[in-house]
Design an enzyme around this catalytic site. Structure first.
Site, mmCIF file in Angstrom:
data_model
loop_
_atom_site.group_PDB
_atom_site.id
_atom_site.type_symbol
_atom_site.label_atom_id
_atom_site.label_comp_id
_atom_site.label_asym_id
_atom_site.label_seq_id
_atom_site.Cartn_x
_atom_site.Cartn_y
_atom_site.Cartn_z
ATOM 1 N N SER A 40 53.612 30.964 78.735
ATOM 2 C CA SER A 40 53.194 30.009 77.702
ATOM 3 C C SER A 40 54.314 29.631 76.743
ATOM 4 C CB SER A 40 52.021 30.579 76.904
ATOM 5 O OG SER A 40 52.367 31.838 76.355
ATOM 6 N N ASP A 321 50.677 30.364 66.206
ATOM 7 C CA ASP A 321 49.411 31.076 66.357
ATOM 8 C C ASP A 321 49.696 32.580 66.367
ATOM 9 O OD1 ASP A 321 50.372 31.642 68.913
ATOM 10 O OD2 ASP A 321 48.949 30.367 69.975
ATOM 11 N N HIS A 324 52.665 32.740 69.537
ATOM 12 C CA HIS A 324 53.690 31.745 69.890
ATOM 13 C C HIS A 324 54.478 31.252 68.688
ATOM 14 C CE1 HIS A 324 50.551 31.555 73.060
ATOM 15 N NE2 HIS A 324 51.623 31.651 73.813
#
Length: 357
Positions: A40, A321, A324
């Site tokens: 991610s 978040d 990340h």
């Protein structure tokens, strides 16, 4: 000048209040193509169509990205996006899920949220394109390129000139080793044994990238997972800034990965592998405390709550978040990966040097 573009990154971040300004001037990209593997931290939309909880194709993700919501797990650009700009690519490298024949000659992004080096990592969240599947997708891309270029020798030579970036391994800890209620790995292996088996498996995958034609490969180490807001909330820090035992586990992996890069360089003399020391780049500098609070409102999974309002001054947040980095952090990481600020940032060379080799 006609056809010339200037790229500038100008970032201010809490990490020791480092001021980053980089100019890249050039008419053509420094390499013909750029291929991205990972999780991610680099995913640009490959997970959008998968059945998985690991998705970022909703607001407030992408709030500062020129194309809005795309499936990137941050407010703006990822590290891979910014490195692409520093290399001189005028457009973002497309995700494999949507890459057209016209686009693949400049590269493809295979990154997938919750993917790991190990096949099972992230499986409790749903589907993901693990590293082995990403390599199969790259093989398919090469076949497409070969057919389009209609000259295998040309394609082989072309692929040798490209930059290959691999940024994976975080989920083998976050969504595997650190969840003993779901995954048996922490009962099967000590921390040191796990780092060893992970690097052994990753070694085979990096050799596969080489066997598929790559000769300039940037391998990212893991960041300080113990400093992510989600892991701090979950495990507590006993009064320290971060969860130290997690960072110690990550350091074992990083040290073994750096040794692997040295080994690969001595075994494959026609290739250049380099280690990007993410833990060093993202470590706090000086006495400035890191704000370990997410910019967006997060749910139990550490991701932004759909359609929630993020913080207003995103240029002063390290994390977007629970896991990340924000775009400003990604800018710092990318610029120091591209041009080392201190010798420990990259080994044996930074990405700007790798591109010139």
């Amino acid at each position: 000048m006609k056809g010339e573009h200037i790229l500038m990154f100008h970032g201010l971040i809490f990490v020791g209040l480092i001021h980053v300004t980089i100019f890249v001037v050039g008419a053509e990209p420094q390499v013909p193509c750029y291929f991205i593997f990972g999780d991610s931290l680099v995913d640009s939309g490959n997970n959008n169509a998968l059945t998985t909880a690991a998705k970022a194709n909703y607001k407030p993700y992408g709030i500062d990205f020129p194309q809005g919501v795309t499936g990137r797990f941050t407010n703006g650009k990822t590290v891979a996006d910014i490195i692409g700009q520093l290399l001189g690519f005028p457009k973002f490298i497309p995700p494999y899920a949507t890459a057209t024949d016209q686009e693949i000659s400049t590269g493809v992004n295979y990154g997938s949220g919750s993917a790991g080096i190990r096949e099972e990592s992230g499986s409790h969240l749903g589907d993901r394109i693990n590293m082995d599947r990403q390599l199969l997708n790259h093989e398919k891309t090469i076949s497409r390129l070969s057919a389009l270029q209609n000259n295998k020798t040309f394609t082989d030579e072309y692929l040798k000139k490209c930059i290959y970036l691999s940024n994976i391994g975080s989920n083998d800890y976050i969504n595997n080793y650190l969840i003993p209620s779901i995954y048996p790995s922490s009962k099967t292996y000590t921390v040191d044994q796990y780092a060893t088996v992970l690097v052994q498996e990753y070694s085979q995958q990096l050799k596969t990238i080489y066997n598929l034609g790559a000769r300039k490969i940037a391998v990212f180490g893991l960041g300080q997972i113990g400093c992510t807001p989600a892991e701090i909330t979950r495990f507590g820090t006993s009064g320290k800034p971060c969860v130290e035992w997690i960072n110690d586990a990550v350091k074992l992996f990083n040290d073994k990965l750096k040794s692997l890069v040295t080994e690969l360089n001595s075994n494959y003399l026609d290739a250049k592998f380099t280690f990007i020391n993410l833990a060093s780049i993202s470590a706090p500098q000086g006495d400035v405390p890191l704000p370990n609070t997410p910019c967006c409102q997060v749910g139990e999974d550490g991701q932004c709550v759909r359609d929630s309002n993020p913080c207003l001054v995103r240029a002063l947040t390290v994390f977007y978040d629970g896991f990340h980095p924000s775009e400003i952090s990604n800018t710092l990481i990318a610029t120091r990966s591209y041009i080392s600020v201190i010798p420990s940032d990259t080994f044996p060379y930074d990405i700007s040097h790798l591109a010139r080799l």
